[in-house]
Design a protein around this motif. Sequence first.
Motif, PDB file in Angstrom:
ATOM      1  N   SER A   1      -1.066  -2.528   2.644  1.00  0.00           N
ATOM      2  CA  SER A   1      -0.560  -3.906   2.594  1.00  0.00           C
ATOM      3  C   SER A   1       0.648  -4.108   3.515  1.00  0.00           C
ATOM      4  O   SER A   1       0.956  -5.238   3.897  1.00  0.00           O
ATOM      5  CB  SER A   1      -0.198  -4.295   1.162  1.00  0.00           C
ATOM      6  OG  SER A   1       0.987  -3.655   0.739  1.00  0.00           O
ATOM      7  N   GLU A   2       1.312  -3.026   3.879  1.00  0.00           N
ATOM      8  CA  GLU A   2       2.464  -3.129   4.779  1.00  0.00           C
ATOM      9  C   GLU A   2       2.086  -3.720   6.128  1.00  0.00           C
ATOM     10  O   GLU A   2       2.926  -4.293   6.805  1.00  0.00           O
ATOM     11  CB  GLU A   2       3.105  -1.743   4.979  1.00  0.00           C
ATOM     12  CG  GLU A   2       3.789  -1.191   3.746  1.00  0.00           C
ATOM     13  CD  GLU A   2       4.981  -2.027   3.312  1.00  0.00           C
ATOM     14  OE1 GLU A   2       5.766  -2.456   4.178  1.00  0.00           O
ATOM     15  OE2 GLU A   2       5.113  -2.272   2.100  1.00  0.00           O
TER      16      GLU A   2
ATOM     17  N   LYS B   1       2.537  -9.608   2.327  1.00  0.00           N
ATOM     18  CA  LYS B   1       3.834  -9.138   1.819  1.00  0.00           C
ATOM     19  C   LYS B   1       4.744 -10.296   1.431  1.00  0.00           C
ATOM     20  O   LYS B   1       5.629 -10.143   0.590  1.00  0.00           O
ATOM     21  CB  LYS B   1       4.521  -8.258   2.858  1.00  0.00           C
ATOM     22  CG  LYS B   1       3.883  -6.898   2.985  1.00  0.00           C
ATOM     23  CD  LYS B   1       4.475  -6.007   4.043  1.00  0.00           C
ATOM     24  CE  LYS B   1       5.863  -6.310   4.465  1.00  0.00           C
ATOM     25  NZ  LYS B   1       6.382  -5.452   5.510  1.00  0.00           N
TER      26      LYS B   1
ATOM     27  N   GLN C   1       3.159  -6.892  -7.674  1.00  0.00           N
ATOM     28  CA  GLN C   1       3.681  -5.603  -7.230  1.00  0.00           C
ATOM     29  C   GLN C   1       4.890  -5.204  -8.073  1.00  0.00           C
ATOM     30  O   GLN C   1       5.025  -4.049  -8.480  1.00  0.00           O
ATOM     31  CB  GLN C   1       4.048  -5.677  -5.752  1.00  0.00           C
ATOM     32  CG  GLN C   1       4.351  -4.340  -5.137  1.00  0.00           C
ATOM     33  CD  GLN C   1       4.573  -4.450  -3.632  1.00  0.00           C
ATOM     34  OE1 GLN C   1       4.931  -5.501  -3.104  1.00  0.00           O
ATOM     35  NE2 GLN C   1       4.360  -3.349  -2.931  1.00  0.00           N
TER      36      GLN C   1
ATOM     37  N   PHE D   1      -0.976  -0.290  -1.486  1.00  0.00           N
ATOM     38  CA  PHE D   1       0.353  -0.779  -1.127  1.00  0.00           C
ATOM     39  C   PHE D   1       0.774  -0.296   0.259  1.00  0.00           C
ATOM     40  O   PHE D   1       1.471  -1.015   0.979  1.00  0.00           O
ATOM     41  CB  PHE D   1       1.380  -0.404  -2.189  1.00  0.00           C
ATOM     42  CG  PHE D   1       1.213  -1.193  -3.463  1.00  0.00           C
ATOM     43  CD1 PHE D   1       1.111  -2.572  -3.437  1.00  0.00           C
ATOM     44  CD2 PHE D   1       1.146  -0.553  -4.684  1.00  0.00           C
ATOM     45  CE1 PHE D   1       0.945  -3.308  -4.597  1.00  0.00           C
ATOM     46  CE2 PHE D   1       0.977  -1.277  -5.852  1.00  0.00           C
ATOM     47  CZ  PHE D   1       0.876  -2.662  -5.811  1.00  0.00           C
TER      48      PHE D   1
ATOM     49  N   LEU E   1       3.899 -10.342  -4.568  1.00  0.00           N
ATOM     50  CA  LEU E   1       5.209  -9.756  -4.848  1.00  0.00           C
ATOM     51  C   LEU E   1       5.453  -9.632  -6.350  1.00  0.00           C
ATOM     52  O   LEU E   1       5.969  -8.616  -6.829  1.00  0.00           O
ATOM     53  CB  LEU E   1       6.317 -10.577  -4.186  1.00  0.00           C
ATOM     54  CG  LEU E   1       6.326 -10.572  -2.656  1.00  0.00           C
ATOM     55  CD1 LEU E   1       7.373 -11.538  -2.130  1.00  0.00           C
ATOM     56  CD2 LEU E   1       6.562  -9.165  -2.133  1.00  0.00           C
TER      57      LEU E   1
END
Length: 187
Positions: free
Chosen positions: A109-110, A116, A125, A106, A122
């Motif tokens: 992934s930014e 994102k 997540q 995570f 989403l």
Amino acid sequence: MDLMLIIGLVVLLIVVVILLWFFSYYNRVIRYENRIDNSWAQIDVQLKRRADLIPNLMETVKGYMNHERQTLEAVTKARSAVMTAKNTQDSIDADNMLTGALKTLFAVSESYPDLKANQNFLQLQDELTHTEEKISYSRQHFNDSVLQFNNLIETFPGNIFAGMMGKKERQMLQIPEASREVPKVSF
């Protein structure tokens, strides 16, 4: 003769009270052990649920993170360890490994804005976040159950009965030192 009868009845009454007390204590120990086992089962269910979400997450992420092969492999390896854990300690170790791998995933992934914004990512997540909250709550319940059990068998006179019953202190779940650190991400 009446005095002997009274003494005999008093002794019998004392023995009956001690036996009732012992049976009551024994039943409490069993209830607490069952509560601990149930608490662990709840954790196990949530760990399985989280592990089941991982393949969908990986499929979503693969297309975006071609350059993050090591991160993806770490998540896959950790998930496999969770699924093949044979005992409680193996599950705890595998869970810690998976938690760390997901944190790294995570964090990495930014740096992928398209990922994102992906609805599947989403949603997954979000589901993983809710599952992590359930795992956290289940761990807290487990530790509370272990605390009650340990208090029961370590305090007087319970420690005497626990020794006779062969009951030993149970270990609480703890966060390993490696999991306390914030994952480092560099680009």
